[in-house]
Each structure stands twice: as C-alpha cells, then as structure tokens.
Design a protein around this motif. Structure first.
Motif, short mmCIF file in Angstrom:
data_model
loop_
_atom_site.label_atom_id
_atom_site.label_comp_id
_atom_site.label_asym_id
_atom_site.label_seq_id
_atom_site.Cartn_x
_atom_site.Cartn_y
_atom_site.Cartn_z
N LEU A 33 33.56 95.06 -88.40
CA LEU A 33 33.29 96.47 -88.12
C LEU A 33 31.88 96.89 -88.49
N LYS A 34 31.16 96.05 -89.20
CA LYS A 34 29.81 96.41 -89.64
C LYS A 34 28.86 96.37 -88.44
N ALA A 35 28.04 97.41 -88.32
CA ALA A 35 27.09 97.48 -87.21
C ALA A 35 25.73 97.93 -87.73
N VAL A 65 27.17 103.99 -84.93
CA VAL A 65 28.26 103.07 -84.58
C VAL A 65 28.97 102.59 -85.84
N ASP A 66 28.20 102.27 -86.87
CA ASP A 66 28.79 101.80 -88.12
C ASP A 66 29.70 102.87 -88.72
N ALA A 67 29.25 104.11 -88.72
CA ALA A 67 30.03 105.19 -89.31
C ALA A 67 31.30 105.49 -88.51
N TRP A 70 32.87 114.01 -84.65
CA TRP A 70 31.78 113.62 -83.76
C TRP A 70 31.92 114.13 -82.32
N GLY A 71 33.05 114.73 -82.00
CA GLY A 71 33.26 115.19 -80.62
C GLY A 71 34.06 114.18 -79.82
N ASN A 72 34.61 114.65 -78.69
CA ASN A 72 35.49 113.81 -77.88
C ASN A 72 34.80 112.57 -77.33
N SER A 73 33.60 112.72 -76.84
CA SER A 73 32.93 111.59 -76.17
C SER A 73 32.70 110.44 -77.14
N LEU A 112 34.39 106.70 -77.01
CA LEU A 112 33.53 105.51 -76.95
C LEU A 112 33.76 104.60 -78.15
N THR A 113 34.05 105.19 -79.30
CA THR A 113 34.37 104.37 -80.48
C THR A 113 35.66 103.60 -80.26
#
Length: 353
Positions: free
Chosen positions: A50-52, A57-59, A128-131, A135-136
């Motif tokens: 999971l590390k990015a 992306v990481d969070a 972070w919002g829907n988008s 995407l996550t």
C-alpha cells in the motif's frame, strides 16, 4: 510482533475481532499460533503493497486499511490453507489480494450508499470527495490483480470471477428488484454476490494454493458463500443497533440511504395494520431524506423496526444460513481446521445476538 506461545487465540480475538471460541482447546491454540504468524506476514506485506511515493495516493490508499478491520478474509485463507501445506507465499499473496479487493469495494460502496462513516472514521469520500474515493477503490482493485497475477492463470481466474460477482451484486442492488422478481430472493442473491463471493474465494484460495485435496474446493466455496450471506444478514440486524460502536456507522445507515435490508423486506410482507403503518413511515422518511431532510427524522421509525419481530426473524435467518454453511463442511476431515471453520461461521452469525 511474535505470537504469544500461551494464548494465540486471545491475540487473534483482540487484534482481529475473533472470538476465543474459534480456537478453543490446546490443539486449536497451536493452530491459532500458525494463523497469527500468517496474519503478521500478511499485515507486514500489505503495508508494503500500500505504500506509494505520491503523498495523496499513499494517504488515500492506506486510509481504510489503517482504520482497522477484522481481516476476516485473510484469516479464512490462512485457516483453510492448513488443510494443505500451510501458509506458503502463494497463500499469503492470495490473502493480501482478497483483502485489497475487499478494501477497494468499501471505498466504492460508501460512495454509492452515501455512508458517513466506515470503521469508526469518516468515509473516504467525506474526506477527499467522491472522485478520489472511487479512484482509490480502483487503485486497490488493480493492486489486487497485480498480486494475484504472480500465481498464474488459476489465481487470475479466481480473482476475475470474484470481482465480476462483486460488480454484478452492486449493480443489482443499485437498480433493485424488477417486476417479476421476488424481493427477498433477489436480495439474498445480491448478498451472495456482494459478500458471499469474496468470502467463498477466501475459503477456496487457502486450500487451493496450499495444494490441499481438490475435493475440498467446492464444499469450501459453498461454505464461504453461505457464511457471507449469514454475515450480511447479521449485519442487517446490527445496522439497526442503537450503539454505533457495533458498526462504526450511524444506526440505520443503509435504510436512511434507501437501501433495503432484510428486516425492511420482511416488514413489507406483513399484512397487519401496525406493520403497514411502520413501513409507510419508513418510506416517507426515506423519500424526505432524499429531498434533503435531516436523516434523524427516521430515528423513531428505525427504533420501532429494531424492536419489531421481523428483526428477530432476520437474526434467525442468519443462523439458518450459518447451519447450512457448517453442513457443507461434512466432506472435510474431522479435526481442528474443520472445528475452527465451524466456530468461525458461528462467531460471525451471533454478532447480532
């Protein structure tokens, strides 16, 4: 962390939400030590997966993972692997991939259901919002595919077919039962696809990737799917709980969002005046919430539904699916693995008791 040599079952209970009853007795505690060791490896490797480098992306990708969770699916993979050679790297990879599939689906589910909270924290889309949340979820599902691909075509087939069922279950839940569909049969199929398919994949994967006897594969698939349905029916009861600590969510989250649950569907079949009046109040409240009203307007009707006998009927239905799941284990050899699988199923179903 090194597993405790004296009480591995207790460690599993405290860290992963599993009852000591799943691993009761000296032989079962030795089995629990193996599961604990495997879970530690899964947790360690998941943290790496999971590390990015990208901070956003990481969070986002680590958000729900770090919020907790019982790791039910990895635990089940590791448990059924004891029918074969145990927790080899292929087994650990499958456990990681299926947990990432589960996590990815949670990001998507919370967006579609409009959920406020998950695992005791704000839902990702609230942060972070829907988008970004969607995407996550996509990113986690793609990482699951990468991990599964390390183990060849059969691993990819299992992952792909499971993912397809997850999507179909969500699609059918979204559009709802159609004319000619029995609402309760339709709902059970949605549960089998959305929840049962992933637990079934976990039950199969441990045995398959540990090279256990092939005759165990289909019974474990049946077992896992039925456990998944029982699990979700128990969640339908818990969803009405007056204590948010049971769910990490506001009580009645699903119904407030207009998502039917089994107590509601059973209520809709009742003919008595009191049940019809309660159903009408719930429907009216859901419609008003959809138009922007405070979701708290359903507090009183949902309390009535919690205390209605249809909720007890849902609990009994969960126990029936649990018994059917346990019956599917008859082909497995008697011993600690079969006993733990039995207790595992029972521990999930009785959460609503």
């Amino acid at each position: 962390m090194t597993p405790s040599p004296t009480a591995p079952g207790s460690q599993l209970a405290s860290r992963f939400g599993l009852s000591d009853r799943v691993f009761a007795g000296p032989l079962a505690r030795r089995l629990a030590a193996k599961i604990e060791q495997g879970l530690e490896q899964v947790e360690s490797e998941l943290a790496v997966e999971l590390k990015a480098a990208d901070p956003l992306v990481d969070a986002t990708s680590r958000y729900l993972y770090e919020a907790g969770g019982k790791r039910v699916r990895p635990m089940l993979v590791l448990l059924t692997a004891q029918l074969g050679s145990g927790a080899n790297q292929r087994v650990v990879d499958a456990a990681k991939a299926l947990e990432l599939m589960h996590l990815g689906s949670l990001y998507h589910d919370d967006v579609m259901d409009g959920a406020d909270r998950r695992r005791g924290v704000q839902a990702a889309h609230q942060v972070w919002g829907n988008s970004i949340a969607i995407l996550t979820g996509d990113l986690l599902l793609s990482r699951a595919s990468v991990i599964m691909s390390r183990n060849g075509d059969e691993a990819m087939r299992l992952q792909s077919e499971t993912f397809e069922r997850l999507v179909l279950g969500q699609m059918h839940e979204t559009v709802g039962a159609q004319p000619g569909d029995d609402p309760i049969d339709f709902y059970i199929q949605v549960l089998a696809d959305k929840t049962g398919s992933l637990i079934a994949a976990a039950a199969q994967a441990g045995a398959f990737f540990s090279d256990a006897d092939e005759k165990y594969t289909e019974p474990l698939r049946v077992y896992g799917e039925k456990v998944g349905v029982a699990f979700q029916l128990a969640d339908d009861v818990i969803d009405l709980s007056a204590n948010p600590a049971d769910t990490g969510k506001v009580p009645g989250t699903d119904l407030r969002a207009g998502v039917p649950t089994m107590p509601y569907l059973l209520l809709a079949r009742r003919e008595d005046e009191e049940s019809r009046a309660l159903l009408a109040r719930i429907d009216e409240g859901v419609a008003r919430i959809a138009d922007g009203a405070d979701p708290a307007i359903l507090d009183a009707p949902l309390t009535e539904l919690r205390d209605h006998d249809v909720t007890e009927a849902t609990r009994e239905l969960s126990l029936k699916w649990t018994r059917d799941a346990v019956d599917a284990l008859d082909v497995l050899p008697r011993g600690t693995v079969r006993e733990a699988l039995t207790r595992f199923a029972e521990s999930l179903a009785i959460r609503s008791s």
